[in-house]
Design an enzyme around this catalytic site. Sequence first.
Site, short mmCIF file in Angstrom:
data_model
loop_
_atom_site.label_atom_id
_atom_site.label_comp_id
_atom_site.label_asym_id
_atom_site.label_seq_id
_atom_site.Cartn_x
_atom_site.Cartn_y
_atom_site.Cartn_z
N THR A 189 0.83 -1.20 0.00
CA THR A 189 0.00 0.00 0.00
C THR A 189 0.86 1.25 0.00
O THR A 189 2.04 1.19 0.32
CB THR A 189 -0.93 0.04 1.22
N ALA B 31 2.82 4.84 -7.74
CA ALA B 31 2.25 3.66 -8.41
C ALA B 31 3.06 3.27 -9.64
O ALA B 31 3.11 2.09 -10.00
CB ALA B 31 0.79 3.92 -8.78
N CYS C 147 6.42 1.62 -7.53
CA CYS C 147 6.28 0.56 -6.53
C CYS C 147 5.32 -0.53 -7.02
O CYS C 147 4.17 -0.24 -7.33
CB CYS C 147 5.77 1.16 -5.22
N THR D 137 1.89 -0.88 -5.17
CA THR D 137 0.99 0.28 -5.20
C THR D 137 0.35 0.34 -6.58
O THR D 137 1.06 0.27 -7.58
CB THR D 137 1.78 1.58 -4.94
#
Length: 180
Positions: free
Chosen positions: A7, A165, A168, A171
């Site tokens: 997350t 995003a 990662c 994410t």
Amino acid sequence: MGAFHATTIFAIRHNGASAMAGDGQVTFGNAVVMKHTAKKVRRLFQGNVLAGFAGSVADAFTLFEMFEGKLEQWNGNLPRAAVELAKEWRSDKVLRRLEAMLIVMDKQHLLLVSGTGEVIEPDDGMLAIGSGGQYALAAGRALKKYAGGSMTAKEIAKAALEIAADICVYTNGHIIVEEL
């Protein structure tokens, strides 16, 4: 900012506004994406407080409930509620095992709360947690410094998550942004 995976949560106070963004990915282990549209940023205390979590989902829900109880107990006093949650979280033998971190904010305060007893208010009005937290924080700082005059808190939060995003693997691009 933490070793929790799967997350990214980013929060910012900018030009009198507050915004928090989170992605929607839930990862099972290191290889399987179980959900793409989870909501990891919530409104608490009659919509006056935003809270976002990184870590175990079940643990986070336990902490959300506890934190909302502390907000009620302290009539919405965010710093006091955060300190009381951190004290209880750290001192209780069962709660100490919870694997999550929280970012909480209202219109005046932005705080990181952890199970090791930390309650931290950042100097620059930005916090990020989770596996993409460092990427989002770096992006948010750059956006605020170089485009802050033309971007809102909500726009910076969303853009910081979009950048995280892209970098990662834990994410995703399903981003939810809440603002106060």
